[in-house]
Design a protein around this motif. Structure first.
Motif, PDB file in Angstrom:
ATOM      1  N   ALA A   5       0.809  -1.216   0.000  1.00  0.00           N
ATOM      2  CA  ALA A   5       0.000   0.000   0.000  1.00  0.00           C
ATOM      3  C   ALA A   5       0.844   1.269   0.000  1.00  0.00           C
ATOM      4  CB  ALA A   5      -0.929  -0.005   1.215  1.00  0.00           C
ATOM      5  N   ARG A   6       2.149   1.166   0.098  1.00  0.00           N
ATOM      6  CA  ARG A   6       3.004   2.333   0.212  1.00  0.00           C
ATOM      7  C   ARG A   6       3.560   2.716  -1.148  1.00  0.00           C
ATOM      8  NH1 ARG A   6       6.259   1.135   5.897  1.00  0.00           N
ATOM      9  NH2 ARG A   6       4.403   0.909   7.199  1.00  0.00           N
ATOM     10  N   TYR A   7       2.935   3.688  -1.762  1.00  0.00           N
ATOM     11  CA  TYR A   7       3.342   4.163  -3.077  1.00  0.00           C
ATOM     12  C   TYR A   7       3.822   5.603  -2.978  1.00  0.00           C
ATOM     13  CZ  TYR A   7       0.969   0.004  -4.800  1.00  0.00           C
ATOM     14  OH  TYR A   7       0.593  -1.294  -5.016  1.00  0.00           O
ATOM     15  N   THR A   8       4.723   5.951  -3.856  1.00  0.00           N
ATOM     16  CA  THR A   8       5.223   7.307  -3.921  1.00  0.00           C
ATOM     17  C   THR A   8       5.176   7.796  -5.361  1.00  0.00           C
ATOM     18  OG1 THR A   8       7.114   8.735  -3.373  1.00  0.00           O
ATOM     19  CG2 THR A   8       7.624   6.560  -4.249  1.00  0.00           C
ATOM     20  N   GLN A   9       4.984   9.091  -5.551  1.00  0.00           N
ATOM     21  CA  GLN A   9       4.880   9.631  -6.899  1.00  0.00           C
ATOM     22  C   GLN A   9       6.249   9.649  -7.569  1.00  0.00           C
ATOM     23  OE1 GLN A   9       2.904  13.407  -7.176  1.00  0.00           O
ATOM     24  NE2 GLN A   9       2.487  13.133  -9.352  1.00  0.00           N
ATOM     25  N   HIS A  10       6.267   9.293  -8.837  1.00  0.00           N
ATOM     26  CA  HIS A  10       7.493   9.287  -9.634  1.00  0.00           C
ATOM     27  C   HIS A  10       7.414  10.427 -10.638  1.00  0.00           C
ATOM     28  CE1 HIS A  10      10.987   7.613 -11.740  1.00  0.00           C
ATOM     29  NE2 HIS A  10      10.356   7.926 -12.854  1.00  0.00           N
ATOM     30  N   ASN A  11       8.387  11.284 -10.614  1.00  0.00           N
ATOM     31  CA  ASN A  11       8.418  12.410 -11.538  1.00  0.00           C
ATOM     32  C   ASN A  11       9.116  12.014 -12.835  1.00  0.00           C
ATOM     33  OD1 ASN A  11       7.183  14.231  -9.691  1.00  0.00           O
ATOM     34  ND2 ASN A  11       9.145  14.467  -8.628  1.00  0.00           N
ATOM     35  N   GLY A  12       8.449  12.263 -13.942  1.00  0.00           N
ATOM     36  CA  GLY A  12       9.024  11.917 -15.241  1.00  0.00           C
ATOM     37  C   GLY A  12       8.621  10.536 -15.695  1.00  0.00           C
ATOM     38  N   VAL A  13       9.385  10.014 -16.644  1.00  0.00           N
ATOM     39  CA  VAL A  13       9.092   8.721 -17.249  1.00  0.00           C
ATOM     40  C   VAL A  13       9.709   7.606 -16.399  1.00  0.00           C
ATOM     41  CG1 VAL A  13       9.489   7.266 -19.273  1.00  0.00           C
ATOM     42  CG2 VAL A  13       8.948   9.693 -19.566  1.00  0.00           C
ATOM     43  N   LEU A  14       8.941   6.548 -16.174  1.00  0.00           N
ATOM     44  CA  LEU A  14       9.417   5.382 -15.421  1.00  0.00           C
ATOM     45  C   LEU A  14       9.577   4.210 -16.378  1.00  0.00           C
ATOM     46  CD1 LEU A  14      10.065   3.895 -12.752  1.00  0.00           C
ATOM     47  CD2 LEU A  14       7.613   3.411 -12.558  1.00  0.00           C
ATOM     48  N   THR A  15      10.789   3.691 -16.472  1.00  0.00           N
ATOM     49  CA  THR A  15      11.069   2.533 -17.325  1.00  0.00           C
ATOM     50  C   THR A  15      11.299   1.309 -16.455  1.00  0.00           C
ATOM     51  OG1 THR A  15      12.105   3.932 -19.009  1.00  0.00           O
ATOM     52  CG2 THR A  15      12.580   1.572 -19.097  1.00  0.00           C
ATOM     53  N   ILE A  16      10.582   0.242 -16.742  1.00  0.00           N
ATOM     54  CA  ILE A  16      10.708  -1.003 -15.986  1.00  0.00           C
ATOM     55  C   ILE A  16      11.646  -1.935 -16.728  1.00  0.00           C
ATOM     56  CG2 ILE A  16       9.465  -3.000 -15.078  1.00  0.00           C
ATOM     57  CD1 ILE A  16       7.058  -1.180 -14.721  1.00  0.00           C
ATOM     58  N   ASN A  17      12.653  -2.413 -16.036  1.00  0.00           N
ATOM     59  CA  ASN A  17      13.717  -3.222 -16.618  1.00  0.00           C
ATOM     60  C   ASN A  17      13.162  -4.397 -17.424  1.00  0.00           C
ATOM     61  OD1 ASN A  17      15.964  -5.225 -16.782  1.00  0.00           O
ATOM     62  ND2 ASN A  17      17.037  -3.693 -15.544  1.00  0.00           N
ATOM     63  N   SER A  18      13.749  -4.611 -18.594  1.00  0.00           N
ATOM     64  CA  SER A  18      13.289  -5.705 -19.457  1.00  0.00           C
ATOM     65  C   SER A  18      13.703  -7.074 -18.938  1.00  0.00           C
ATOM     66  CB  SER A  18      13.842  -5.516 -20.876  1.00  0.00           C
ATOM     67  OG  SER A  18      15.264  -5.530 -20.866  1.00  0.00           O
ATOM     68  N   GLY A  19      14.560  -7.098 -17.897  1.00  0.00           N
ATOM     69  CA  GLY A  19      14.979  -8.377 -17.337  1.00  0.00           C
ATOM     70  C   GLY A  19      13.945  -9.046 -16.466  1.00  0.00           C
ATOM     71  N   VAL A  20      12.859  -8.333 -16.135  1.00  0.00           N
ATOM     72  CA  VAL A  20      11.768  -8.940 -15.384  1.00  0.00           C
ATOM     73  C   VAL A  20      10.562  -9.079 -16.304  1.00  0.00           C
ATOM     74  CG1 VAL A  20      12.575  -7.955 -13.202  1.00  0.00           C
ATOM     75  CG2 VAL A  20      10.845  -6.752 -14.533  1.00  0.00           C
ATOM     76  N   SER A  21       9.711 -10.021 -15.980  1.00  0.00           N
ATOM     77  CA  SER A  21       8.484 -10.200 -16.754  1.00  0.00           C
ATOM     78  C   SER A  21       7.425  -9.254 -16.194  1.00  0.00           C
ATOM     79  CB  SER A  21       8.003 -11.650 -16.649  1.00  0.00           C
ATOM     80  OG  SER A  21       6.766 -11.819 -17.333  1.00  0.00           O
ATOM     81  N   SER A  22       6.962  -8.328 -17.009  1.00  0.00           N
ATOM     82  CA  SER A  22       5.982  -7.341 -16.544  1.00  0.00           C
ATOM     83  C   SER A  22       4.667  -7.514 -17.295  1.00  0.00           C
ATOM     84  CB  SER A  22       6.511  -5.914 -16.743  1.00  0.00           C
ATOM     85  OG  SER A  22       6.882  -5.682 -18.083  1.00  0.00           O
ATOM     86  N   GLN A  23       3.592  -7.368 -16.553  1.00  0.00           N
ATOM     87  CA  GLN A  23       2.253  -7.458 -17.139  1.00  0.00           C
ATOM     88  C   GLN A  23       1.525  -6.143 -16.859  1.00  0.00           C
ATOM     89  OE1 GLN A  23       3.097  -9.988 -14.564  1.00  0.00           O
ATOM     90  NE2 GLN A  23       4.293 -10.908 -16.207  1.00  0.00           N
ATOM     91  N   VAL A  24       0.845  -5.622 -17.885  1.00  0.00           N
ATOM     92  CA  VAL A  24       0.136  -4.355 -17.768  1.00  0.00           C
ATOM     93  C   VAL A  24      -1.359  -4.591 -17.945  1.00  0.00           C
ATOM     94  CG1 VAL A  24      -0.163  -2.023 -18.686  1.00  0.00           C
ATOM     95  CG2 VAL A  24       2.101  -3.064 -18.640  1.00  0.00           C
ATOM     96  N   SER A  25      -2.140  -4.103 -16.983  1.00  0.00           N
ATOM     97  CA  SER A  25      -3.600  -4.150 -17.086  1.00  0.00           C
ATOM     98  C   SER A  25      -4.092  -2.730 -17.338  1.00  0.00           C
ATOM     99  CB  SER A  25      -4.221  -4.704 -15.790  1.00  0.00           C
ATOM    100  OG  SER A  25      -3.782  -6.014 -15.536  1.00  0.00           O
TER     101      SER A  25
END
Length: 217
Positions: A5-25
């Motif tokens: 539940a602990r989220y923080t705002q990210h300023n700018g563009v966030l890129t998620i490393n391609s070395g992990v498997s990511s799923q987007v809903s």
């Protein structure tokens, strides 16, 4: 559960490393950023992007495996949030390629305490099972299964975990007597004996009844 539940705002563009498997809903029709954050908490996502102009909420979850890079926050006016321990979660997936399996190491009433050291700070999945209860084969009665318990915990590098794996209950030596209950399994921090997870063992069979089953969750 790794502070989902602990989220923080990210300023700018966030890129998620391609070395992990990511799923987007992609969920449309979300009326507010708070609603998008609530959906993110419910789904244990690591990051989100909310587009106020269209009401689009993009939720990102990650696991082991390779995938193309994910980029959030490229649309003007979009808001991006991520877990406060986002980097640790990603690094733990990138650095941890081994699943550790611990089994019972002795027989009888006294089990052995096994230990492992955490090398990478991050979110870890722990799954434990209590031992099966003994059976009364002379009366056709069987021991109950132990509980299965699983969950995610945040661990820091250098932490030492102690693991106790329950022993199976002894079988009845005569059809006229009961059998032994299964031992519980436990995981706790070695430094302060803080319990992280516990799973009860199954009940032993009697002359007239099967052993009781332990709840799993």
């Amino acid at each position: 559960s790794c502070n989902p539940a602990r989220y923080t705002q990210h300023n700018g563009v966030l890129t998620i490393n391609s070395g992990v498997s990511s799923q987007v809903s992609n969920i449309s029709g979300v009326e507010s950023l708070q609603g998008c954050l609530t959906l993110c908490r419910m789904r244990d996502c690591v990051a989100l992007e909310y587009r106020p102009s269209s009401g689009l909420c993009r939720l990102v979850t990650v696991s082991k495996g390779s995938s193309e890079s994910r980029v959030l926050g490229t649309e003007p006016g979009s808001e991006v949030f991520k877990l406060k321990n986002f980097d640790a979660v990603i690094n733990s997936i990138l650095s941890t390629n081994i699943t550790l399996l611990f089994t019972n190491t002795s027989t009888g009433q006294n089990g052995s305490i096994q230990q492992t050291t955490i090398n990478v700070t991050g979110c870890y999945r722990i799954e434990i099972a209590g031992a099966k209860g003994g059976s009364n084969y002379g009366e056709g009665k069987y021991g109950g299964r132990g509980a299965l318990v699983a969950g995610n915990v945040s661990l820091t590098a250098g932490s030492v975990l102690s693991i106790v794996v329950g022993q199976a209950g002894g079988h009845a030596r005569s059809e006229h007597v009961g059998s032994g209950g299964g031992g519980g399994s436990f995981v706790y921090r070695a430094s302060d004996s803080e319990p992280l997870m516990a799973a009860g063992g199954g009940g032993g069979a009697s002359r007239d009844n099967h052993g009781s089953f332990t709840f799993s969750f």
